[in-house]
Design a protein around this motif. Structure first.
Motif, PDB file in Angstrom:
ATOM      1  N   ARG A 359       0.892  -1.324  -0.062  1.00  0.00           N
ATOM      2  CA  ARG A 359       0.090  -0.050   0.026  1.00  0.00           C
ATOM      3  C   ARG A 359       0.925   1.144   0.022  1.00  0.00           C
ATOM      4  O   ARG A 359       1.838   1.270   0.640  1.00  0.00           O
ATOM      5  CB  ARG A 359      -0.801   0.038   1.109  1.00  0.00           C
ATOM      6  N   THR A 361       1.009   5.546   0.618  1.00  0.00           N
ATOM      7  CA  THR A 361       0.372   6.592   0.907  1.00  0.00           C
ATOM      8  C   THR A 361       1.366   7.959   0.412  1.00  0.00           C
ATOM      9  O   THR A 361       2.343   8.069   1.188  1.00  0.00           O
ATOM     10  CB  THR A 361       0.453   6.635   2.575  1.00  0.00           C
ATOM     11  N   GLY A 380      -2.603   1.006  -8.261  1.00  0.00           N
ATOM     12  CA  GLY A 380      -3.678   1.260  -7.467  1.00  0.00           C
ATOM     13  C   GLY A 380      -5.066   1.249  -8.182  1.00  0.00           C
ATOM     14  O   GLY A 380      -5.944   1.717  -7.195  1.00  0.00           O
ATOM     15  N   TRP A 385      -5.455   9.975  -6.539  1.00  0.00           N
ATOM     16  CA  TRP A 385      -4.699  10.075  -5.473  1.00  0.00           C
ATOM     17  C   TRP A 385      -4.936  11.374  -4.556  1.00  0.00           C
ATOM     18  O   TRP A 385      -4.941  12.433  -4.841  1.00  0.00           O
ATOM     19  CB  TRP A 385      -3.215  10.040  -5.591  1.00  0.00           C
ATOM     20  N   GLU A 390      -4.058   6.641   2.131  1.00  0.00           N
ATOM     21  CA  GLU A 390      -3.504   5.299   1.498  1.00  0.00           C
ATOM     22  C   GLU A 390      -4.418   4.517   0.513  1.00  0.00           C
ATOM     23  O   GLU A 390      -5.369   4.397   0.738  1.00  0.00           O
ATOM     24  CB  GLU A 390      -3.179   4.427   3.076  1.00  0.00           C
ATOM     25  N   ARG A 391      -3.514   3.840  -0.472  1.00  0.00           N
ATOM     26  CA  ARG A 391      -4.392   3.181  -1.199  1.00  0.00           C
ATOM     27  C   ARG A 391      -3.383   1.717  -1.698  1.00  0.00           C
ATOM     28  O   ARG A 391      -2.271   1.899  -1.712  1.00  0.00           O
ATOM     29  CB  ARG A 391      -4.290   3.791  -2.851  1.00  0.00           C
ATOM     30  N   ASP A 392      -4.494   0.698  -1.781  1.00  0.00           N
ATOM     31  CA  ASP A 392      -3.811  -0.638  -1.902  1.00  0.00           C
ATOM     32  C   ASP A 392      -3.345  -0.739  -3.407  1.00  0.00           C
ATOM     33  O   ASP A 392      -4.219  -0.276  -4.364  1.00  0.00           O
ATOM     34  CB  ASP A 392      -4.738  -1.404  -1.715  1.00  0.00           C
ATOM     35  N   CYS A 399       3.134  -0.754  -8.173  1.00  0.00           N
ATOM     36  CA  CYS A 399       2.796   0.545  -8.643  1.00  0.00           C
ATOM     37  C   CYS A 399       3.943   0.674  -9.423  1.00  0.00           C
ATOM     38  O   CYS A 399       5.213   1.207  -9.209  1.00  0.00           O
ATOM     39  CB  CYS A 399       3.076   1.543  -7.640  1.00  0.00           C
TER      40      CYS A 399
END
Length: 503
Positions: A359, A361, A380, A385, A390-392, A399
């Motif tokens: 994840r 951030t 993601g 964003w 936070e993004r998985d 990524c």
């Protein structure tokens, strides 16, 4: 799976934007951190960087050092007001630095130039070697160096400067480099002093149990390339383990007086540290702001669950050498194999780590904007964003803009020791200098990064599942507590992440 590199344009854009954003904010060279588990870095006791660096005086290793190869050594450097220096490097056959092999005495001159535009907080320097001599402490060490010199015809000319093994005399000094005689055999040995081209000096106060704080002065010199063949051409952008002033070093330090009193004829034989078995478990944290090659400033936190050999970790990245201006955080998790003793790096343990989820951030506007202009679904999934959100990135196999690829495997090297204060230290393998990932057994590290400290004490059985409840709340041996996981910025082994690839 090959590791993706962060596009060079991204590096320039992010670096330039962060430097511009930070301009004028740093005051007086004061850096704010101290190895405490219970406080954010920004509130810890001050560390002061001396700008320009003051090199004069004696500087020593505080223990046995491990360089890529592996090479085991201790160092003792003295800088004079005239800019001349005399450096001793003591090499050993063993990882405890108890069996001396050979010693180098290096004399030359160093000149500080300017603040580094690549590594913030560092100063660039030029150096010139006048003489380098070698003393062999055993016939075997002489044979080993001679074999290295006999690999090419040019090196064989240098080998002739050394005596045959049967004529070895203990304590005899043999010249490897002389500027006056125009003799230089150092490149044939793969030896340089390029570490002197990047310099940082800092001061901090070490708390004492029943006395006032102790002044500690540290000298950070340039890092050593992990690829032996690249050392001659490499110019450092990170640091190796710091030397400390022989007059103002941390206490207790059993090795310090031994190294300070040594010379090329009398190498130090260090006392054995307390070696601990590698039973991974608990939380391990960076004791301060860490610096890696290619402009990386970060702190790390690992949590190991020994009962099922799983791990999770946080890397928190910053744009400044004080770790006060966060840029982004990465969380990663996965599993690891049972360790086996390393045959190449004695005292180390070999493991294989899997990274299966991650994840990200973004922690500043620059990184947030950069992620928002990335290719759709490359990091993601759909959606914008947001700063601090936070993004998985597991579903998109990582990524791509940041170089994270999932799933991923790394071949690792670990070691656990106990310092003179009784604190447990975790050493994790040094990342390749070229930014690649140790994703094959042949690329497994042969040296270590700066150690992490155990937050919740060593006296616990990690073979059982953890108890439910708040994390990281068990006191240290000294009664200190670690921070909660969620608010603190840390990180671990994200292979492939270009910002993290030299962890």
């Amino acid at each position: 799976m090959p590791t993706a590199m962060l596009p060079y344009a991204w590096v320039l854009m992010l670096l330039g934007a962060h430097i511009a954003e930070a301009a004028g904010k740093a005051g007086g060279g004061h850096l704010r951190w101290e190895p405490r588990c219970q406080q954010p870095l920004t509130s810890r006791a001050p560390v002061t960087a001396l700008l320009p660096p003051r090199l004069e005086g004696p500087w020593i290793s505080t223990g046995c050092e491990v360089r890529p190869g592996p090479e085991f050594l201790t160092r003792s450097y003295t800088f004079f007001p005239s800019r001349l220096f005399r450096a001793h490097q003591f090499y050993y056959k063993d990882p405890l630095c108890q069996e001396p092999a050979h010693s180098l005495v290096i004399k030359g001159k160093v000149r500080l130039r300017r603040a580094s535009w690549v590594t913030r907080g560092a100063t660039e320097a030029d150096y010139h070697l006048h003489k380098v001599g070698i003393v062999f402490h055993s016939r075997h060490a002489l044979l080993d160096i001679t074999r290295r010199l006999n690999r090419t015809q040019a090196s064989r000319d240098c080998a002739q400067q050394l005596p045959p093994a049967e004529a070895w005399v203990s304590g005899a000094l043999y010249e490897l480099l002389s500027a006056r005689a125009e003799r230089d055999c150092m490149s044939a040995l793969g030896f340089t002093m390029h570490e002197l081209s990047l310099v940082r000096v800092q001061r901090r106060l070490q708390p004492q149990p029943r006395a006032g704080p102790q002044l500690v002065e540290e000298l950070y010199l340039g890092d050593i390339h992990t690829n032996w063949a690249e050392r001659w051409h490499y110019r450092p952008t990170g640091y190796q383990r710091p030397l400390q002033s022989a007059l103002h070093h941390a206490h207790p330090c059993p090795a310090c007086s031994l190294i300070a009193r040594s010379d090329e004829h009398h190498p130090p034989v260090l006392p054995a540290p307390v070696a601990l078995p590698l039973h991974l478990g608990g939380q391990w944290v960076s004791p301060g702001c860490e610096v890696r090659p290619a402009v990386l400033f970060l702190t790390r936190l690992f949590t190991f669950h020994g009962h099922n050999r799983s791990w999770e970790g946080y890397y928190h990245h910053f744009s400044d050498p004080a770790c006060q201006q966060p840029t982004f955080t990465v969380y990663a998790a996965g599993r690891y194999t049972r360790g086996t003793p390393s045959a190449k790096v004695l005292g180390g343990t070999e493991l294989v780590f899997q990274v299966t989820e991650a994840r990200v951030t973004p922690m500043d506007q620059v990184t947030t904007a950069a992620l928002n202009v990335s290719e759709p679904s490359s990091c993601g999934g759909p959606g914008a964003w947001s700063l601090g959100a936070e993004r998985d990135v597991t579903a998109t196999n990582g990524c791509l803009p940041l170089g994270i690829r999932l799933p991923h495997v790394e071949y690792e090297l670990f070691k656990v020791e106990q310092d003179p204060l009784g604190q447990s230290l975790l050493f994790i393998g040094q990342r390749p200098t070229d930014g690649s990932s140790p994703d094959t057994p042949e690329k497994r590290p042969t040296s270590y990064q700066a150690p992490l400290v155990l937050c919740n004490g060593a006296a616990r059985d990690f073979s059982q599942p953890p108890q439910h409840g708040p994390l990281l709340q068990k006191p240290l041996n000294s009664g200190r507590r670690c921070p909660p996981v969620a608010p603190l910025p840390f990180l671990l082994l994200i292979p492939g992440l270009a910002f993290l690839q030299r962890l």
